[in-house]
Design a protein around this motif. Structure first.
Motif, short mmCIF file in Angstrom:
data_model
loop_
_atom_site.label_atom_id
_atom_site.label_comp_id
_atom_site.label_asym_id
_atom_site.label_seq_id
_atom_site.Cartn_x
_atom_site.Cartn_y
_atom_site.Cartn_z
N LYS A 95 2.47 48.79 -18.86
CA LYS A 95 1.70 49.52 -17.84
C LYS A 95 2.59 50.49 -17.06
O LYS A 95 2.15 51.57 -16.68
N GLU A 96 3.82 50.07 -16.82
CA GLU A 96 4.69 50.83 -15.93
C GLU A 96 5.24 52.09 -16.59
O GLU A 96 5.12 53.19 -16.05
N SER A 97 5.86 51.94 -17.77
CA SER A 97 6.59 53.09 -18.28
C SER A 97 6.74 53.15 -19.80
O SER A 97 7.58 53.88 -20.30
N SER A 98 5.94 52.41 -20.54
CA SER A 98 6.13 52.40 -22.00
C SER A 98 5.57 53.67 -22.62
O SER A 98 4.70 54.33 -22.05
N PRO A 99 6.02 54.02 -23.84
CA PRO A 99 5.42 55.14 -24.58
C PRO A 99 3.96 54.83 -24.92
O PRO A 99 3.54 53.67 -24.91
N GLU A 136 -7.93 52.52 -20.38
CA GLU A 136 -8.63 53.79 -20.17
C GLU A 136 -8.18 54.46 -18.88
O GLU A 136 -7.96 55.68 -18.84
N GLN A 137 -8.02 53.67 -17.81
CA GLN A 137 -7.61 54.24 -16.53
C GLN A 137 -6.22 54.85 -16.60
O GLN A 137 -5.98 55.94 -16.09
N ILE A 138 -5.30 54.16 -17.27
CA ILE A 138 -3.95 54.70 -17.43
C ILE A 138 -4.00 56.00 -18.23
O ILE A 138 -3.30 56.97 -17.92
N GLY A 139 -4.82 56.02 -19.27
CA GLY A 139 -4.96 57.23 -20.08
C GLY A 139 -5.49 58.40 -19.29
O GLY A 139 -5.02 59.54 -19.43
N HIS A 166 7.22 57.66 -16.29
CA HIS A 166 6.03 57.10 -15.65
C HIS A 166 4.76 57.90 -15.97
O HIS A 166 3.79 57.86 -15.23
N ARG A 167 4.81 58.63 -17.07
CA ARG A 167 3.65 59.34 -17.64
C ARG A 167 3.10 60.45 -16.73
O ARG A 167 1.93 60.82 -16.85
#
Length: 815
Positions: A521-525, A557-560, A342-343
């Motif tokens: 969004k959830e858990s990808s590389p 951008e927010q996920i990053g 989950h990053r």
């Protein structure tokens, strides 16, 4: 009663007077029935607050009144509870219009109109949607919320925090609902409020009431419409209205401090007896019993991980104290895996470090798995060379029987090999993975291996081979899973979408990515995440959906930012920069390029990430320089890049670089050399079908290609170029010119984009004024100023006030 006006209102509380003096009043009631029977003209009688009527004689009188109502007349009964007046018989005869509480709830549109039109509240759709979900359309709660919102500056924060503890709502619920109930009912409501779902047996276990009394309570609450919502057709399971539950929980804690924990523990015990671990663990955590919760989580850890419920696991374990968690090694490892997936990379490495220091009898197994997680995290955080070295060492120590760990390390190693250009080594490793998984029939690992091989094909320009490989893999997996979902499908959908996008199959790309984006969004590389969002943003832009385009990039951008990944953040700004250049907003593009360069430290000559194969800061710089007419230095840089990428066999990137070089040479006036580069690009692209590599460079390349076609079309066969590919490409450029009508106002004068008010706001902003100060100077609300700022950022392509000021200054808007 006065029937002369055709309407009579009779309040239920008046019945108390009837009960006090039954003789006279009942005689009057009989007289009324006789009068009703003689009336010839239609009339309406309304009985309000009917729930207070309990006397059998009065209920019977109402039944008789209904039977004696003349044709065309109407009896309206308003009641909190369902009256016992033979409703079933009336319904069967078609004489009943039953308006239940559900029918009285506002829809979202009605809620929006009420708040915006009636209450004059300036709320965004998102805030209205939050309030609507919270209130579930209950008009009283919506109205009370609107009263509280009138004088509040930060309306969004109030809406986000609105609950049953709101003062006005709590007063209403206390005075109008709770205090009207018998003491036993009040206690039942308070004790059962800790339950997210209720049934008779569970309520009995938690509240201490017998099952018979609990059944009576639930039936009474449902009959009296006390915010009890049935969850099944058999009316066995219920829940309280969200706001009512929130209010009850607050009241319970105030009146009986500490009782909440005891009630949660009772609920957990009941659920465990039913072999329902998930709600039991939820109640243990709510009840302040982390040790018992950890024990139960540890018992079902294999079941959770096999089912892919890592999000649930994170939600639970995040609430456990470290000293409790460290007593359960398997749980610690599962937690570290979930954090990585989950990053939450730094936290994952923190737990890996803890586990690696363990000195336990069985510690070697845990330490080895922790190092597997470290290998994965290094690759996922773009520490490629470091990850390659560790993976290479770790895979040699991996026992044959540990399939999952071996596959995880092998795939991380293969990704690092691809990123560093070790393609032959990657292929040999993938062959080992495929052989090993064929023997053990592991579809997931095999699917991932085929996906990585397809990525190598794409990077090296073998688009047809890549698509064929993926389609065969997907067909085989669909057959084995009876056409349904299979492990690794979202990843394959994203990788195949990269190929299909190049073929200009945009509808199919959109279909596949719409299914895959929740996974992304959830858990990808990172590469899957970037590819998914960038492709969806481009398709939205080509469809004219500017909001969708901006939403996908903002999400990326927010996920990053949350993951601490500069590459993910940079990818969003690379796409914004590309779009600004296409729209000839070069000043905006220059400012955006600053954001690209600020987060572009991941671009290295010897490392290539497949999601950024043709989207790296250096290519963005070249594209902008060409648009600004800075040809000479750009040509030199592109020639060096072409030479380096030709040696590495990176033909997809080589194609992009040649197209940019052709544009630069043409801009310099060297049409002959520009045509040579176009010839090489077509030779590379036509046999594999790389369409979008051309189209994505916009009208300038389209015009150059048309000029080339006038002299080169007849020579296609001799040049090794597929003629039909050229024809298709030219047609697509022609279609693009007709369809895209790129915002001409952005291409002419930026001042025409901003309204007079917006230009005034940006000037005040440049003077250093706060939102509040700007609002005072312009006689506006702070909310309106924020709205202007959002519009300014959107129109200028800025992500904050600093960039907006810089772009406005470059455009001369601050003079």
């Amino acid at each position: 009663m006065n029937l002369d006006a055709g309407l009579c209102v009779f309040e239920g509380r008046d019945a108390r007077r009837v009960e006090a003096d039954k003789g006279d009043e009942l005689q009057q009631a009989q007289h009324l029935l006789e009068r009703l029977a003689r009336i010839s003209s239609p009339f309406v009688i309304m009985l309000d607050e009917f729930e207070v009527i309990q006397t059998p004689a009065l209920v019977n009188f109402t039944r008789q009144m209904i039977e004696n109502m003349p044709a065309g007349s109407v009896l309206v009964i308003a009641s909190r509870s369902t009256p016992d007046i033979g409703l079933g018989r009336l319904r069967a005869r078609g004489q009943l219009l039953d308006i239940n509480p559900r029918a009285l709830r506002f829809s979202f549109d009605e809620t929006a109109r009420f708040l915006q039109d009636n209450c004059q509240l300036a709320l965004h759709d998102k805030e209205i949607a939050t309030l609507y979900r919270c209130t579930e359309g209950w008009i009283t709660a919506i109205y009370l919320a609107s009263l509280s919102l009138q004088d509040r500056q930060d309306k969004a924060a109030f809406v986000a925090s609105f609950s049953g503890s709101n003062l006005e709502l709590a007063e209403y619920l206390t005075e109008d609902i709770l205090l009207r109930q018998p003491e036993a009912c009040r206690q039942f409501l308070l004790d059962s409020s800790v339950l997210s779902q209720l049934n008779v047996s569970l309520c009995a276990a938690v509240t201490g009431f017998s099952e018979s009394d609990s059944a009576d309570m639930l039936q009474g609450l449902e009959r009296n419409n006390l915010f009890l919502v049935p969850l099944d057709s058999g009316h066995e399971w219920f829940r309280y209205h969200n706001l009512f539950a929130s209010y009850l929980k607050g009241s319970l804690e105030r009146r009986f401090p500490g009782r909440t924990q005891e009630l949660h523990h009772r609920a957990a015990v009941w659920y465990l007896r039913q072999n329902r671990s998930v709600p039991a663990i939820n109640h243990l955590l709510e009840g302040g019993a982390p040790g018992e919760a950890a024990e139960q989580i540890d018992l079902i850890i294999t079941e959770l991980t096999d089912a892919g419920r890592s999000h649930l696991l994170l939600r639970w374990v995040d609430r456990l104290p470290t000293d409790v968690l460290e007593c359960y090694p398997r749980l610690c490892l599962a937690y570290a895996w979930s954090l990585a997936l989950h990053r939450r990379y730094q936290q994952a490495l923190g737990w890996v470090g803890r586990i690696e220091k363990w000195r336990r009898e069985d510690g070697e197994l845990f330490v080895r798995e922790a190092q597997t997680i470290r290998c994965l995290v290094l690759v996922l955080t773009d520490r490629i060379e470091e990850g390659y070295q560790l993976c290479s060492q770790h895979i040699e120590r991996m026992p044959e029987e540990e399939m999952f760990q071996y596959g995880s390390v092998a795939n991380a190693l293969a990704i690092s090999m691809v990123a560093t250009g070790r393609y032959d080594k990657a292929k040999r490793l993938l062959s080992r993975i495929l052989l090993r998984n064929t023997q053990r029939n592991s579809n997931v690992m095999r699917t991932i291996a085929f996906g990585i091989e397809a990525v190598i094909d794409l990077l090296q320009g073998r688009l047809g081979t890549a698509i064929a490989r993926l389609e065969v893999t997907m067909e085989r997996n669909c057959e084995q899973s009876a056409g349904g979902f299979f492990g690794g499908k979202p990843s394959l959908d994203i990788i195949s979408s990269l190929m299909l996008y190049e073929l200009d199959e945009l509808k199919e790309v959109k279909r596949r990515l719409s299914d895959a984006i929740p996974y992304a969004k959830e858990s990808s590389p990172p590469d899957s995440l970037i590819s998914c969002h960038i492709l969806l943003a481009r398709i939205a832009y080509l469809d004219g959906d500017r909001n969708g385009y901006e939403r996908h990039l903002a999400d990326l951008e927010q996920i990053g930012l949350q993951a601490g990944s500069s590459r993910i953040v940079c990818s969003a700004w690379l796409e914004r920069t590309r779009t600004a250049i296409l729209e000839n907003r070069l000043d905006s593009a220059q400012v955006m390029l600053g954001s690209v360069e600020a987060t572009g430290d991941w671009e290295e000559p010897d490392i290539l990430f497949y999601a950024n194969d043709v989207d790296v800061p250096s290519i963005a710089r070249a594209r902008l320089s060409i648009a600004k007419g800075e040809y000479t230095t750009t040509i030199d840089a592109l020639n060096l890049a072409i030479k380096a990428n030709r040696q590495k066999n990176l033909f997809r990137r080589l194609l992009k670089l040649r197209l940019l070089l052709a544009l630069a040479l043409d801009g310099l006036g060297d049409e002959s050399q520009a045509f040579e580069e176009i010839t090489e690009a077509l030779r590379l692209a036509s046999h594999e079908g790389f369409v979008r590599s051309f189209l994505d460079e916009g009208d300038a390349l389209g015009a150059l290609l048309q000029r080339w076609a006038r002299v080169g079309r007849q020579a296609c066969a001799g040049l090794g170029i597929e003629a039909h590919f050229l024809d298709r490409l030219l047609q697509r450029f022609a279609d693009r010119s007709d369809q895209t009508a790129v915002t001409e106002k952005d291409q002419t004068d930026q001042q025409e984009v901003l309204t007079g008010r917006e230009r005034q706001v940006i000037r005040f902003l440049a003077e250093g004024l706060s939102n509040k100060a700007i609002a005072e100077k312009m006689f506006l609300s702070v909310f309106t100023v924020k709205s202007h700022l959002r519009n300014i950022n959107s129109k200028l392509g800025a992500r904050g006030r600093t960039e907006a000021i810089a772009i406005a200054r470059a455009q001369g808007l601050l003079k």
